[in-house]
Design an enzyme around this catalytic site. Structure first.
Site, PDB file in Angstrom:
ATOM      1  CD  GLU A   1      60.831  44.172  41.743  1.00  0.00           C
ATOM      2  OE1 GLU A   1      60.292  43.440  42.593  1.00  0.00           O
ATOM      3  OE2 GLU A   1      60.194  45.008  41.067  1.00  0.00           O
TER       4      GLU A   1
ATOM      5  CE1 TYR B   1      45.573  33.356  27.844  1.00  0.00           C
ATOM      6  CE2 TYR B   1      43.363  33.978  28.550  1.00  0.00           C
ATOM      7  CZ  TYR B   1      44.733  34.084  28.671  1.00  0.00           C
ATOM      8  OH  TYR B   1      45.276  34.921  29.629  1.00  0.00           O
TER       9      TYR B   1
ATOM     10  CG  ASP C   1      48.130  47.740  38.435  1.00  0.00           C
ATOM     11  OD1 ASP C   1      47.457  48.133  37.453  1.00  0.00           O
ATOM     12  OD2 ASP C   1      48.252  46.542  38.739  1.00  0.00           O
TER      13      ASP C   1
END
Length: 414
Positions: free
Chosen positions: A28, A209, A286
Site C-alpha cells: 500500500e 440513506y 479500478d
C-alpha cells in the site's frame, strides 16, 4: 503472491487468495491503511461473496439493511419508482446493505490480518515487469519485490494498466459532494432511514440513506460542472454546488448545508478494455474497470474480481498444491472483462437517464412511474450469482426507449 493496492479491491483479493492457501504480500502506497469517503451500497452480488467469506454478519452489524430503494424527481420531489429490498433479498438470497466505506475497508483489513496477509505500507509501486519465474514490482524507494504473480489493484491512475493500454481517465464533467448528518439533528428525524433514496434532476442528483445502524444520514450531491464544460482546471468547486441545485425541491436544497465543502470528488471512468493480463501481472478493480457510480457497482466489481480469481486458483490447483497460473489467469480474463464492460457502459447510460431535462425528463418519469415495484428485469443480470465462466453470464435487460412514453402519463408501447 503480491497484491498492489490496499483499498477495498486489493484487500478483498488478498483475503480471497489467502483463503486458497497462498502466501500474499500486500503493498500500500500510503503510510497507513484507510478509506476516504462516506457510504457505499452493497447489492446481493456482493453480500453473497461476503457471506462466502464469513464476513456478512459483521458487515450487517456495522451497516444498515434498508427496506426500500426509492427514486424521486429532484424538481418536484414526487416518487417515480421503487424497489422492495426485502422482497429483493428473497429473490436473490442475500440482502442489500449500506455501510460506511471505512467500516467495509476496516472489516476486510481485519480479515486479512487474521488470515496472515503480509501488509506493508509506504510502498508506492512505480513499475511492473515480468520475470522468468513470475513478476517484479519496483517501489519509489528503489526497493523491489518479486512473486509468482502480481495483482495490480492500483486504482484509477494505475501504473500497471499502461502495460496493456495507452489511455487516460475520461472526465464526466460531474463532481460529487458528500456529507454525513448525526441522527439527533432535525434533518435526520424527518427522513425514513429504512430507505435508500435518489432524487434525479436536470444535470444533478441527490442521494441519502442511513449508516451505522441509523446513527448517521449519508448524503451525496452530484452535479455537472459548468467550469468543466468550459474547459477550466478549477472545476467542481463549492461555488458551483448551490447553483447546480437551485431549481430542485426544498428537501434537496435543505440538505446542501450539510455537505462537506472542503473536499469533493471529480467523477472519471475509463473506456472498457478486454485484456487484463500481461504475463504474470493482472489488473483488478479500478485499474481494470473504473466506472461512474450510477448503479453502485464500483467496489462490488472489485470484490467480485478477487472472489473469481480465488475460485479459479482453486480450480487450477494440481494435486501437489501448485497453481497453474496461466490457466487461472486466462479463466479470470475470460469472464470478468465482459461483465465489467457491461457495468461501465450501463453506468454511463444510467447517469444520462438520471440527468435528463425538458420533454425527455417527462418521458423518463412516465416510464419509471409505469414500472411495477416487483419487476426485476433490469437488475437480474447484475444482482444474481457472480459468473465464473462466460456461459454463466446472464443476458442483459432489454432497454425501453424514451419514445415509448408520452407526456400524458401512460405507456404507448412497452
Amino acid at each position: 503472491m503480491i497484491v498492489v493496492g490496499g483499498g477495498i479491491g486489493g484487500l478483498g483479493a488478498a483475503y480471497s487468495l489467502t483463503r486458497q492457501g497462498l502466501g500474499v504480500r500486500l503493498l500500500e502506497r500510503a503510510p497507513a491503511f484507510g478509506e476516504v469517503g462516506a457510504g457505499i451500497q452493497l447489492a446481493p452480488n456482493c453480500t453473497r461473496i461476503l457471506d462466502d467469506y464469513g464476513l456478512l454478519d459483521e458487515a450487517k452489524s456495522l451497516g444498515v439493511v434498508p427496506d426500500s430503494m426509492v427514486m424521486r424527481d429532484a424538481v418536484d420531489g414526487s416518487e417515480l419508482t421503487r424497489l422492495d429490498l426485502r422482497d429483493l433479498e428473497k429473490r436473490y438470497g442475500y440482502p442489500y446493505l449500506v455501510i460506511h466505506r471505512s467500516d467495509l475497508h476496516g472489516l476486510l483489513l481485519r480479515a486479512c490480518e487474521r488470515a496472515g496477509v503480509e501488509l506493508i505500507t509506504d510502498a508506492a509501486v512505480t513499475s511492473y515487469e515480468n520475470t522468468d519465474g513470475g513478476a517484479r514490482v519496483t517501489l519509489a524507494s528503489g526497493e523491489s519485490h518479486e512473486a509468482g504473480v502480481v495483482i495490480a489493484a492500483d486504482g484509477l491512475h494505475s501504473v500497471a494498466r499502461k502495460l496493456l493500454v495507452d489511455d487516460q481517465p475520461v472526465s464526466s464533467a460531474y463532481v460529487a459532494y458528500r456529507g454525513t448528518v448525526p441522527a439527533e439533528l432535525e434533518r435526520v428525524r424527518s427522513v425514513d432511514l429504512g430507505e435508500v433514496v435518489v432524487y434525479v434532476g436536470p444535470s444533478c442528483h441527490f442521494v441519502h440513506y442511513g449508516l451505522r445502524g441509523g446513527e448517521l444520514l449519508n448524503q451525496v450531491a452530484v452535479f455537472e460542472s459548468p467550469k468543466a464544460l468550459a474547459g477550466r482546471e478549477d472545476w467542481g468547486t463549492p461555488d458551483e454546488l448551490d447553483a447546480a441545485f437551485a431549481k430542485t425541491c426544498g428537501f434537496v436544497r435543505d440538505g446542501l448545508p450539510f455537505m462537506w465543502r472542503d473536499k469533493w470528488w471529480r467523477m472519471f471512468d475509463r473506456e472498457p478494455v478486454m485484456n487484463w493480463v500481461h504475463g504474470r501481472i493482472a489488473l483488478l478493480g479500478d485499474s481494470a474497470h473504473p466506472p461512474l457510480q450510477y448503479i453502485a457497482q464500483g467496489a462490488i466489481m472489485a470484490v467480485e474480481d478477487g472472489w473469481v480469481l480465488g475460485e479459479h486458483v482453486a480450480r487450477h490447483r494440481a494435486e501437489d498444491g501448485k497453481t497453474d497460473w496461466d490457466a487461472a489467469l486466462a479463466a479470470y480474463e475470460a469472464v470478468r472483462p465482459e461483465h465489467c464492460r457491461r457495468v461501465v457502459t450501463t453506468s454511463r447510460a444510467w447517469g444520462e437517464l438520471w440527468h435528463l431535462d425538458g420533454v425527455a425528463r417527462e418521458q423518463r418519469n412516465v416510464l419509471l412511474r409505469a414500472r411495477d415495484t416487483y419487476d426485476y428485469s433490469f437488475v437480474d443480470w447484475l444482482y444474481g450469482p457472480t459468473a465464473l465462466t462466460p456461459d454463466e453470464e446472464p443476458p442483459m435487460f432489454t432497454p425501453i426507449p424514451l419514445s415509448a412514453a408520452d407526456t400524458g402519463d401512460r405507456l404507448t408501447a412497452a
